[in-house]
Design an enzyme around this catalytic site. Structure first.
Site, PDB file in Angstrom:
ATOM      1  N   UNK A  33      -0.166   1.703  11.360  1.00  0.00           N
ATOM      2  CA  UNK A  33       0.501   0.539  11.949  1.00  0.00           C
ATOM      3  C   UNK A  33       0.967  -0.308  10.762  1.00  0.00           C
ATOM      4  N   CYS A  36       1.249  -0.046  -6.202  1.00  0.00           N
ATOM      5  CA  CYS A  36       1.238  -1.457  -6.622  1.00  0.00           C
ATOM      6  C   CYS A  36       0.248  -2.333  -5.860  1.00  0.00           C
ATOM      7  CB  CYS A  36       2.642  -2.055  -6.529  1.00  0.00           C
ATOM      8  SG  CYS A  36       3.203  -2.383  -4.832  1.00  0.00           S
TER       9      CYS A  36
END
Length: 116
Positions: free
Chosen positions: A95, A74
């Site tokens: 991260u 998405c």
């Protein structure tokens, strides 16, 4: 840590239950708890994605070694991949912002895969 802005609320930083982390927006599988590890940054850290297409990558032109990552399905912004900054030589460190993730515990993951 210098590549991201810290806003707090990183609920998955010290979260190590078995299961998977999916995109908070569309539910696509992103990371397994098996690839999660403790890191000194305030964000959850992972060494690899579940699928080759779990994340889309875009280079950070002003930050060598940093790649912006978003959901491969998405496009939801997830955080960064830092090349060769993982716990073992040659591994990346993903991260990832906790707010971009939803955690599915192992028990629910198993039930969901069995159609229950």
């Amino acid at each position: 840590m210098s590549f991201c802005s810290f806003f707090g609320g990183e609920i998955f930083q010290n979260h190590f239950e078995p299961g998977i982390y999916v995109c908070a927006k569309c539910g696509y599988e992103l990371f397994s708890s098996r690839s999660k590890y403790a890191h000194s940054s305030p964000w959850p850290a992972f060494t690899e994605t579940i699928h080759a297409d779990s994340v889309a990558k875009r280079p950070e032109h002003n930050r060598p070694g940093a790649i912006k990552v978003s959901c491969g399905r998405c496009g939801n912004g997830l955080g960064h991949e830092f090349l060769n900054d993982g716990p073992k030589r040659g591994q990346s460190r993903f991260u990832i912002f906790s707010s971009s993730l939803k955690f599915i515990p192992k028990a629910e993951e198993t039930s969901a895969s069995q159609g229950q």
